[in-house]
Design an enzyme around this catalytic site. Structure first.
Site, PDB file in Angstrom:
ATOM      1  N   VAL A  44      -5.367  67.780  55.588  1.00 21.59           N
ATOM      2  CA  VAL A  44      -4.721  66.666  56.297  1.00 21.59           C
ATOM      3  C   VAL A  44      -5.025  65.345  55.582  1.00 21.59           C
ATOM      4  O   VAL A  44      -4.133  64.505  55.375  1.00 21.59           O
ATOM      5  CB  VAL A  44      -5.175  66.631  57.781  1.00 21.59           C
ATOM      6  CG1 VAL A  44      -4.566  65.422  58.490  1.00 21.59           C
ATOM      7  CG2 VAL A  44      -4.803  67.913  58.508  1.00 21.59           C
ATOM      8  N   CYS A  45      -6.290  65.182  55.179  1.00 15.87           N
ATOM      9  CA  CYS A  45      -6.683  63.946  54.481  1.00 15.87           C
ATOM     10  C   CYS A  45      -5.883  63.766  53.194  1.00 15.87           C
ATOM     11  O   CYS A  45      -5.491  62.648  52.842  1.00 15.87           O
ATOM     12  CB  CYS A  45      -8.172  63.980  54.127  1.00 15.87           C
ATOM     13  SG  CYS A  45      -9.244  64.126  55.555  1.00 15.87           S
ATOM     14  N   THR A  46      -5.612  64.855  52.498  1.00 16.21           N
ATOM     15  CA  THR A  46      -4.852  64.774  51.246  1.00 16.21           C
ATOM     16  C   THR A  46      -3.462  64.202  51.509  1.00 16.21           C
ATOM     17  O   THR A  46      -2.988  63.318  50.780  1.00 16.21           O
ATOM     18  CB  THR A  46      -4.767  66.178  50.597  1.00 16.21           C
ATOM     19  OG1 THR A  46      -6.087  66.643  50.367  1.00 16.21           O
ATOM     20  CG2 THR A  46      -3.992  66.139  49.293  1.00 16.21           C
ATOM     21  N   LEU A  49      -3.840  60.308  52.543  1.00 17.39           N
ATOM     22  CA  LEU A  49      -4.136  59.336  51.487  1.00 17.39           C
ATOM     23  C   LEU A  49      -2.968  59.175  50.524  1.00 17.39           C
ATOM     24  O   LEU A  49      -2.738  58.099  49.976  1.00 17.39           O
ATOM     25  CB  LEU A  49      -5.449  59.661  50.775  1.00 17.39           C
ATOM     26  CG  LEU A  49      -6.622  58.997  51.529  1.00 17.39           C
ATOM     27  CD1 LEU A  49      -7.040  59.724  52.766  1.00 17.39           C
ATOM     28  CD2 LEU A  49      -7.783  58.691  50.620  1.00 17.39           C
TER      29      LEU A  49
END
Ligand code: BEZ
Length: 210
Positions: A44-46, A49
């Site tokens: 999810v973070c990928t 960002l």
């Protein structure tokens, strides 16, 4: 106590992917969005960002600096950035803090141990030119944020700061706005010489100022 709207955003120095920064000095006289993500090399973070990098020109236009935080080291951020480019098509074009000692995370209450152990949850802080906190959001690790919504809030905040207007439910750029209740009709006449549309004495609409 958790940071609240109107509090001064705590100042700090930190190592980032773009060198050491002194936070308040780095913000300068503009706005800032400071956001945490739980961990590098996570799905999810990928996506988040990468999306933030695509949206960055919109923040630039509004004089808003962008700063990401997680408890991973700067060296990991640099390696992960290549994965973000591979999968999302863009490299992060804003600094990422390497908050290994959890200094920033502690100052901003970004770690919620009953939800996510010792990692940062997904927080967002919008900070104004006066270094005061204008917006806080906290999302769980499993839910990617809607950064378009953060941009929408910044548009609303900047309209309020410049024009003494507030924005109604589900407002989007270009829609009518509301004269703030603190401005009485006398004062409103000076600011809005073309008048307004009154639905109730406290509900006064004007076209969105330019
Ligand atoms: C993610 O970015 O996918 C993630 C990170 C930490 C916990 C759960 C999901």
């Amino acid at each position: 106590m958790a940071l609240q709207l109107g509090d001064i955003a705590p100042d700090f120095t930190a190592d980032t992917t773009e060198g050491k920064i002194s936070f308040h000095e780095w913000i300068g006289d503009g706005w800032c969005i400071l956001f945490s993500h739980p961990k590098d090399f996570t799905p999810v973070c990928t996506t988040e960002l990468g999306y933030m990098a695509k949206l960055k020109p919109e923040f630039d236009k509004r004089n808003v600096k962008v700063l990401a935080v997680s408890v991973d080291p700067v060296s990991d951020h640099h390696v992960w950035a290549k994965d973000i480019k591979d999968t999302q098509g863009v490299l992060p074009n804003y600094p990422l803090v390497g908050d290994e000692d959890r200094k920033v995370a502690s100052l901003y209450g970004m770690i919620h141990p009953n939800a996510l152990d010792s990692l940062t949850v997904r927080t967002v802080f919008v900070i104004g030119p006066d270094k005061k906190i204008k917006l806080t959001l906290t999302y769980p690790a499993s839910t990617g944020r809607n950064f378009d919504e953060v941009l929408r809030v910044i548009d609303s905040l900047q309209l309020t700061a410049k024009h003494s207007v507030a924005t109604p439910v589900n407002w989007k750029h270009g829609d009518e706005v509301i004269i703030v209740p603190s401005l009485n009709d006398e004062a409103a006449k000076a600011k809005f010489p073309n008048g307004w549309r009154t639905e109730k004495p406290y509900l006064r609409y004007v076209p969105q100022p330019k």
